[in-house]
Write a protein that holds these residues in place. Structure first.
Motif, PDB file in Angstrom:
ATOM      1  N   VAL A 167       0.841  -1.200   0.000  1.00 40.97           N
ATOM      2  CA  VAL A 167       0.000   0.000   0.000  1.00 40.97           C
ATOM      3  C   VAL A 167       0.874   1.248   0.000  1.00 40.97           C
ATOM      4  N   ALA A 168       1.905   1.235   0.852  1.00 35.75           N
ATOM      5  CA  ALA A 168       2.802   2.391   0.940  1.00 35.75           C
ATOM      6  C   ALA A 168       3.498   2.645  -0.393  1.00 35.75           C
ATOM      7  N   LYS A 172       3.187   5.987  -2.779  1.00 38.03           N
ATOM      8  CA  LYS A 172       4.379   6.765  -3.115  1.00 38.03           C
ATOM      9  C   LYS A 172       4.564   6.870  -4.630  1.00 38.03           C
ATOM     10  N   SER A 173       4.326   5.766  -5.318  1.00 31.63           N
ATOM     11  CA  SER A 173       4.510   5.776  -6.770  1.00 31.63           C
ATOM     12  C   SER A 173       3.484   6.663  -7.479  1.00 31.63           C
ATOM     13  N   ASN A 174       2.397   7.005  -6.780  1.00 24.77           N
ATOM     14  CA  ASN A 174       1.381   7.890  -7.347  1.00 24.77           C
ATOM     15  C   ASN A 174       1.454   9.302  -6.772  1.00 24.77           C
ATOM     16  N   ALA A 234      13.130   5.265   2.066  1.00 24.97           N
ATOM     17  CA  ALA A 234      12.254   5.005   0.918  1.00 24.97           C
ATOM     18  C   ALA A 234      11.301   6.160   0.640  1.00 24.97           C
ATOM     19  N   GLY A 235      11.271   7.157   1.534  1.00 19.49           N
ATOM     20  CA  GLY A 235      10.395   8.312   1.329  1.00 19.49           C
ATOM     21  C   GLY A 235       8.951   8.057   1.712  1.00 19.49           C
ATOM     22  N   GLY A 256      -5.522  15.230   1.750  1.00 25.74           N
ATOM     23  CA  GLY A 256      -4.955  14.157   0.938  1.00 25.74           C
ATOM     24  C   GLY A 256      -3.451  14.236   0.764  1.00 25.74           C
ATOM     25  N   SER A 257      -2.748  14.986   1.617  1.00 22.68           N
ATOM     26  CA  SER A 257      -1.293  15.091   1.501  1.00 22.68           C
ATOM     27  C   SER A 257      -0.604  13.783   1.841  1.00 22.68           C
ATOM     28  N   PHE A 258      -1.217  13.019   2.726  1.00 18.62           N
ATOM     29  CA  PHE A 258      -0.702  11.674   3.024  1.00 18.62           C
ATOM     30  C   PHE A 258      -1.886  10.745   3.275  1.00 18.62           C
TER      31      PHE A 258
END
Length: 420
Positions: A167-168, A172-174, A234-235, A256-258
């Motif tokens: 999920v993480a 991150k990839s999006n 990994a950010g 929606g920032s995180f």
């Protein structure tokens, strides 16, 4: 003759006075520094007066410092407040060690036997199998997730550690930061992921670290820190300064920032003030375990009510404590204060709906409860280690110096404690 009449009248007046005195309610002071608790305490007092004949006089201090000074100054004397709020775990241990608190183990055990509280909860309110505090508030530490973001990317609530990492990575990839975390605006927040990763990997290791049996720079602890470092590298976390304290975190979560935020369930109020509602906008889940043992771990924090051993009203306070712990007392407290009562038999309608299932899971023995780091180990250690952990979050390359520094702090404390 007149003398006999006067004696009879005197006896009648004395008897009437005695009966009047017996009918007078008992009122005990309950002090704390949380003004918003006054309504709930007053409601409890009215209900208790009706049921037990013991009422409550709420005494509120506007300053935490003056409150602590007043309580500590009175505790060794017969002027001690009969009931007072405090901090749990190790933050009340000095009062226990000094013999200033009444033992409430039997009251706990009675209500545990009734199925009202999980047995593992009592351990957070005392030491060596004895309890000295009552659970005024209990908060479970959970992950809040943004349902809109999860729906946008077709994500399900993770039930394993691998699923959580997937999920993480998807987030991150999006371009969505997976987890919110700030150690600048919220200094103490640096321990959140430290404790959580430890109990998810090895709850026994967490416990032994808290009591000084395991060193901070032990290889097992270092391995958990390396996992945290990997997540940082990994950010997967928001950057320092992305939001201002926990109120700002709520705004960023809603915006929606995180996608996820690990915190106590009391954060519910902040995100609902920011416009989110459970079920429509956000949901919760317990962090999956890194190991099988970690799947059963659940961090809790609590606010205890303590009874002064030296108070002349000690026994009255103990009688009230039994009412306070009861389903009736906790129902009144939950409704008047709009909190999640720790009593597992309190009516579900008095508790936040999204926490009922979690409380029921606790009641069914699906989780073992662990005191959060802030109270699970001596404050003389915590107050210094949180700053080291904060530096680690800002610079993950400092992993080893963080652990070595924390161990030195712990060694210094345990050595001094052992010599007292």
């Amino acid at each position: 003759m007149y003398r006999k009449i006067l004696i009879a009248l005197s006896l009648l007046l004395a008897l009437a006075g005695g009966l009047a005195a017996q009918d007078e309610p008992i009122v005990i002071d309950w002090v704390n520094d949380a003004a918003w608790h006054e309504v709930g305490q007053d409601a409890l007092g009215e209900a208790s007066l009706s049921t037990t004949g013991i009422g409550i006089n709420s005494v509120m201090y506007s300053s935490t410092d003056s409150y602590q000074a007043a309580v500590r100054g009175a505790l060794p004397t017969d002027g001690a407040f009969p009931l007072f709020d405090w901090w749990f775990g190790y933050r009340m241990k000095d009062l226990v060690d000094a013999g200033l608190l009444a033992d409430v183990t039997d009251i706990w055990q009675q209500h545990i036997d009734n199925g009202e509280y999980p047995a593992s909860m009592m351990g957070s309110f005392g030491f060596d199998g004895r309890a000295y505090g009552l659970p005024k508030m209990i908060n479970y530490w959970i992950v809040f997730y943004n349902e809109h973001i999860f729906a946008e990317y077709g994500l399900e609530v993770p039930t394993t550690w691998d699923e959580l990492m997937a999920v993480a990575e998807t987030l991150k990839s999006n371009g969505v930061t997976p987890f919110g975390l700030d150690v600048v605006g919220c200094r103490w927040c640096s321990f959140i992921w430290f404790e959580e990763l430890l109990v998810r990997a090895d709850p026994a290791l967490y416990q032994s670290l808290m009591t000084g049996e395991t060193a901070y720079n032990d290889p097992q602890v270092a391995a958990v820190m390396e996992q945290w470092r990997d997540l940082l590298d990994a950010g997967y976390f928001s950057q320092p300064g992305d939001f201002a304290e926990l109120a700002g975190a709520a705004e960023e979560f809603v915006n929606g920032s995180f996608g996820m935020f690990l915190i106590g369930d009391w954060w519910t109020a902040a995100i609902e003030r920011a416009g989110f509602m459970v079920g429509d906008d956000y949901g919760i889940f317990v962090m999956p375990g890194i190991t099988e043992a970690g799947n059963r771990s659940l961090i809790i924090e609590g606010r205890p009510v303590l009874i002064a051993e030296n108070s002349p009203q000690r026994d009255d306070a103990l009688e009230f404590a039994d009412f306070f712990m009861s389903v009736e007392g906790q129902t009144v407290w939950a409704e008047a204060s709009d909190i999640n009562s720790p009593n597992l038999l309190a009516p579900e309608e008095t508790r936040p709906g999204h926490l009922v299932d979690l409380a029921n899971a606790v009641a069914n023995g699906e989780y073992e409860l662990y005191t959060r780091y802030w109270e699970a180990t001596p404050p003389q250690i915590v107050e210094q280690v949180v700053d080291l952990l904060g530096q680690f979050v800002l610079d993950p390359a400092t992993l080893q110096t963080t652990l070595d520094g924390a161990e030195q702090i712990a060694q210094d404390y345990w050595a001094s404690a052992g010599s007292e």
